[in-house]
Design an enzyme around this catalytic site. Structure first.
Site, PDB file in Angstrom:
ATOM      1  N   ASP A 117       0.828  -1.213   0.000  1.00 42.88           N
ATOM      2  CA  ASP A 117       0.000   0.000   0.000  1.00 42.88           C
ATOM      3  C   ASP A 117       0.869   1.272   0.000  1.00 42.88           C
ATOM      4  O   ASP A 117       2.106   1.200   0.005  1.00 42.88           O
ATOM      5  CB  ASP A 117      -0.934  -0.058   1.226  1.00 42.88           C
ATOM      6  CG  ASP A 117      -2.337   0.403   0.893  1.00 42.88           C
ATOM      7  OD1 ASP A 117      -2.480   1.305   0.057  1.00 42.88           O
ATOM      8  OD2 ASP A 117      -3.290  -0.128   1.505  1.00 42.88           O
ATOM      9  N   ASP A 176     -10.198   3.249  -3.615  1.00 46.65           N
ATOM     10  CA  ASP A 176     -10.867   2.061  -3.071  1.00 46.65           C
ATOM     11  C   ASP A 176     -12.300   1.906  -3.590  1.00 46.65           C
ATOM     12  O   ASP A 176     -13.051   2.873  -3.685  1.00 46.65           O
ATOM     13  CB  ASP A 176     -10.923   2.150  -1.540  1.00 46.65           C
ATOM     14  CG  ASP A 176      -9.556   1.915  -0.923  1.00 46.65           C
ATOM     15  OD1 ASP A 176      -8.558   1.894  -1.665  1.00 46.65           O
ATOM     16  OD2 ASP A 176      -9.498   1.750   0.312  1.00 46.65           O
TER      17      ASP A 176
HETATM   18  C1  GLA Z   1      -6.020   1.080   1.382  1.00 47.29           C
HETATM   19  C2  GLA Z   1      -6.126   0.098   0.225  1.00 47.29           C
HETATM   20  C3  GLA Z   1      -7.242  -0.902   0.502  1.00 47.29           C
HETATM   21  C4  GLA Z   1      -6.946  -1.633   1.822  1.00 47.29           C
HETATM   22  C5  GLA Z   1      -6.768  -0.631   2.954  1.00 47.29           C
HETATM   23  C6  GLA Z   1      -6.282  -1.289   4.222  1.00 47.29           C
HETATM   24  O1  GLA Z   1      -7.139   1.896   1.493  1.00 47.29           O
HETATM   25  O2  GLA Z   1      -6.373   0.786  -0.978  1.00 47.29           O
HETATM   26  O3  GLA Z   1      -7.353  -1.817  -0.563  1.00 47.29           O
HETATM   27  O4  GLA Z   1      -5.794  -2.422   1.662  1.00 47.29           O
HETATM   28  O5  GLA Z   1      -5.822   0.379   2.613  1.00 47.29           O
HETATM   29  O6  GLA Z   1      -6.107  -0.381   5.266  1.00 47.29           O
END
Ligand code: GLA
Length: 379
Positions: A126, A183
């Protein structure tokens, strides 16, 4: 490590968020096999954020939370492997993960070594809490190098959400897939937003470094961590159709324990024609043609497949049914070349042909017709 097809699997985040534990992962691995999804090609079981303690140990190593994972990660990886599946984990290029657990910044090599010892096959990486001074390309290249030198094949799944023009540098880093979007949430507006984002970057797809449109919401029906208003079956099929033709990795996000009882979700996730398009070995660049009747919310995507067939997706994101028309001319197949197309729609099995070198299809609101088309002689 060279990855030739978009990875398929399951990830804990969309449904479970921070509420993860060893038993859930074991049960999900069991379900992947017993439901038949593993036999369809879904092979990775990935633990997302929130698996570690908040502090590293005295040697600077990440520590799995003993309350959530009492047997430790090595034993869990062994279990997942014993089911014939692969085991994935999560870290972050910043000092902290997005949920505030320790990130891998400045610990890339020691963390890659830890993951290798545990038997990890896949690392989602990430981009939260990253340095303002060291750019994303360097941070991802550093972890790419750490993984390549850790003594184990670990698929590198970059997750910088398309930020800082990820598409321009990601292929320098050793990443095998890269998140091109923010997301996902379990609702039509989110699916639409992620699809529209592809307009800017569609040509940056590539074999070995797949454009990851984010984990699937199919089957969530408004439940779980990114559960929102939920989608209709039509909308879930549309989501799946576009992820498939785009060659996105397909990481299931719903709860798969007992999924075999949910026939609609199984039909969407398990449709073999759809998976065959997604997994096509040629992985050619996807392109758009204009067609007619699409309106501002319509799209026609084309992907040429290995062996000469063509995948076609006719997408209608508007709130009313539309007749979308594709002129074969737009595929460089004018009538004068003596060839036409026979199309089979992957969800319904319906067959379509061309009239006057055009293919006209009624596409429902929020719907997508996904076709595999073969060349035929014009009679
Ligand atoms: C980010 C990523 C998600 C997930 C969250 C976890 O938002 O884009 O896919 O992995 O972190 O905290």
């Amino acid at each position: 490590m060279i990855v030739t097809r978009p990875p398929l699997g399951w990830n804990s985040w969309n449904t479970f968020g921070k509420d993860i534990n060893e038993q859930l992962i074991r049960d999900s691995a069991d379900a992947m096999v017993s439901s038949g999804l593993a036999a369809k090609g879904y092979e990775y079981i990935v633990i997302d954020d929130c698996w570690s303690l908040l502090e590293r140990d005295e040697n600077g190593r990440l520590v799995a939370d003993p309350e959530k994972f009492p047997s430790g990660m090595k034993a869990l990886a062994d279990y997942v492997h014993s089911k014939g599946l692969k085991f994935g984990m999560y870290s972050c290029a910043g000092t902290l993960t997005c949920a505030g657990y320790p990130g891998s910044f400045d610990h890339e090599f020691i963390d890659a070594a830890t993951f290798a010892e545990w038997g990890v096959d896949f690392l989602k990486y990430d981009y939260c809490y990253h340095s303002d001074f060291i750019r994303g390309d360097r941070l991802y290249r550093r972890m790419g190098l750490a993984l390549e030198n850790c003594g184990r094949d670990i698929l590198f799944s970059a997750c910088s959400w398309g930020a800082d023009e990820t598409h321009k540098w990601i292929k320098t880093t050793g990443a095998h897939m890269w998140r091109s979007t923010g997301d996902i949430h379990d609702g039509w507006e989110s699916v639409k937003k992620l699809i529209l984002k592809q307009d800017e970057i569609i040509e940056y797809n590539g074999q070995g470094c797949f454009n990851d449109m984010d984990m699937l919401i199919v089957g969530m029906r408004g439940r779980g961590n990114v559960g929102f208003v939920g989608c209709t079956e039509e909308e879930y099929r549309t989501h799946m159709s576009i992820w498939a033709i785009m060659g996105s990795p397909l990481m299931i996000g719903c709860d798969i324990r007992g999924i075999e009882k949910d026939g609609e979700t199984m039909n969407i996730l398990g449709n073999e024609e759809m998976l065959r398009i997604n997994q096509d070995s040629a992985y050619r660049q996807i392109y758009r043609v204009k067609g007619s009747g699409c309106g501002p919310d319509g799209r026609i995507y084309i992907r040429h497949l290995e062996g000469g067939d063509i995948a076609v997706a006719m997408l209608n994101m508007s709130d009313a049914e539309r007749n979308i028309t594709l002129m074969l001319d737009e595929l460089a197949l004018p009538e004068s070349c003596g060839k036409s197309l026979r199309l089979r729609e992957v969800w319904s099995g319906e067959e379509y042909g061309a009239k006057n070198a055009t293919i006209r299809v009624a596409v429902p609101a929020h719907g997508c017709k996904l076709f595999r088309a073969s060349l035929v002689d014009v009679k």
